[in-house]
Design a protein around this motif. Structure first.
Motif, PDB file in Angstrom:
ATOM      1  N   GLY A 144      39.115  49.617  -5.001  1.00 31.56           N
ATOM      2  CA  GLY A 144      38.101  48.732  -4.434  1.00 31.56           C
ATOM      3  C   GLY A 144      38.077  48.829  -2.922  1.00 31.56           C
ATOM      4  O   GLY A 144      38.428  49.871  -2.345  1.00 31.56           O
ATOM      5  N   GLY A 168      39.100  51.409  -0.065  1.00 34.33           N
ATOM      6  CA  GLY A 168      38.025  51.917   0.776  1.00 34.33           C
ATOM      7  C   GLY A 168      38.147  51.480   2.230  1.00 34.33           C
ATOM      8  O   GLY A 168      37.785  52.223   3.153  1.00 34.33           O
ATOM      9  N   PHE A 235      33.352  59.376  -3.899  1.00 27.87           N
ATOM     10  CA  PHE A 235      33.313  60.761  -3.398  1.00 27.87           C
ATOM     11  C   PHE A 235      33.372  61.768  -4.540  1.00 27.87           C
ATOM     12  O   PHE A 235      34.185  61.629  -5.459  1.00 27.87           O
ATOM     13  N   LEU A 257      31.315  51.797  -9.072  1.00 28.48           N
ATOM     14  CA  LEU A 257      31.335  50.462  -8.470  1.00 28.48           C
ATOM     15  C   LEU A 257      30.914  49.365  -9.454  1.00 28.48           C
ATOM     16  O   LEU A 257      31.268  48.206  -9.300  1.00 28.48           O
TER      17      LEU A 257
END
Ligand SMILES: Nc1ncnc2c1ncn2[C@@H]1O[C@H](COP(=O)(O)OP(=O)(O)OP(=O)(O)O)[C@@H](O)[C@H]1O
Ligand SMILES: [Mg+2]
Length: 270
Positions: A144, A168, A235, A257
């Motif tokens: 996350g 992230g 990515f 997500l």
């Protein structure tokens, strides 16, 4: 992956602010994340019906740091989705990262209740994700914003969980340091698809470190596959690096997500 169609459908509903026709009772999920707050709705067959999301700064790693702000965002998302579907939403499930305290769990539930949604279930995030992935065995790694949750699932039950303070946000900090840019600028750059190759070269060591952490945790468990979810694994090269480092097959669903938020709604029952 079987779940990709479902996730894509959910993503389209959010993007286009539309809803699907539904059968039976509606089930609602609220995901209070560090980077995003997502409200998801599925029907009794677990088909995505509608959803809305908002970039958040009111929760940090499962801890609500701005109670009023968090409540306002959840209320707003609920209003938006009610306007789309045309019926009031009254009950919801929510989720917590593995390992957070009972007090903090209560605060999360209170935020959702303050938005006039009766919380009927609080589940852990990896369990929510595994419902969408449709898996009974494997490791679920939720990368996350603030944290990376690692869960090992055997015969449909979570047998091990850990939460690591990397994600992230850490990637953005590394990028900001390297490029001598502000956090906000680096965050923009990180998500710009046209810069992905250059950006990934810089954040790759963070991904390698994440994978080595996961490697350590899964030792001793018979893990055949790692499923990566959460926004920070967007990515293209992410799963290849993970597989190389862990030597375990690594699978990433489309739109990682949205996996956990969708799974939370699926668990909105007692
Ligand atoms: N396209 C993208 N490429 C790279 N990173 C991305 C992309 N989209 C989102 N992210 C990153 O994913 C992270 C957010 O992921 P997610 O929404 O799963 O986190 P969260 O649930 O809010 O946080 P947490 O689970 O840690 O509380 C942020 O760091 C964001 O920058
Ligand atoms: Mg999350």
């Amino acid at each position: 992956m079987n779940c990709n169609k479902l996730i894509e459908e959910f993503s389209e509903l959010i993007k286009n602010k539309k809803c699907n026709p539904y059968e039976g009772e509606l089930k609602v999920g609220v995901d209070l994340g560090t980077a995003n707050i997502v409200l998801s709705v599925v029907d009794s067959n677990n088909r995505p019906i509608a959803g809305a999301m908002y970039p958040s700064s009111v929760v940090k790693d499962g801890i609500v740091v701005d109670y009023i702000g968090a409540t306002r965002v959840v209320r707003d998302l609920k209003d938006q989705v009610e306007a789309i579907i045309g019926v009031p939403l009254t009950k919801a499930a929510t989720a917590i990262p593995p390992g957070i305290t009972e007090g903090n769990t209560k605060v999360i539930a209170n935020v959702v209740e303050s938005a006039d949604l009766e919380v009927i279930n609080v589940i852990d995030e990896p369990t929510a994700a595994s419902c969408v992935l449709g898996i009974r065995d494997g490791a679920v790694v939720d990368v996350g914003g603030g944290t990376t949750g690692i869960s090992i699932i055997k015969d449909g039950k979570v047998v091990f969980t850990a939460d690591e303070p990397t994600g992230g946000t850490h990637m953005t900090l590394v990028l900001a340091g390297f490029m001598k840019k502000s956090f906000e600028e680096a965050e923009e750059m990180k998500k710009d698809k046209s810069l992905e190759r250059d950006v990934f070269t810089i954040v790759k060591p963070v991904v390698e470190k994440m994978a080595s952490i996961v490697s350590k945790y899964i030792q001793g468990y018979d893990v055949d596959a790692i499923y990566v979810v959460g926004g920070a694994c967007c990515f293209n090269e992410f799963e290849r690096i993970f597989k190389k480092e862990t030597k375990v097959d690594t699978i990433k669903p489309i739109e990682p997500l949205l996996v956990t938020p969708l799974g939370i709604a699926m668990n909105c029952s007692v």
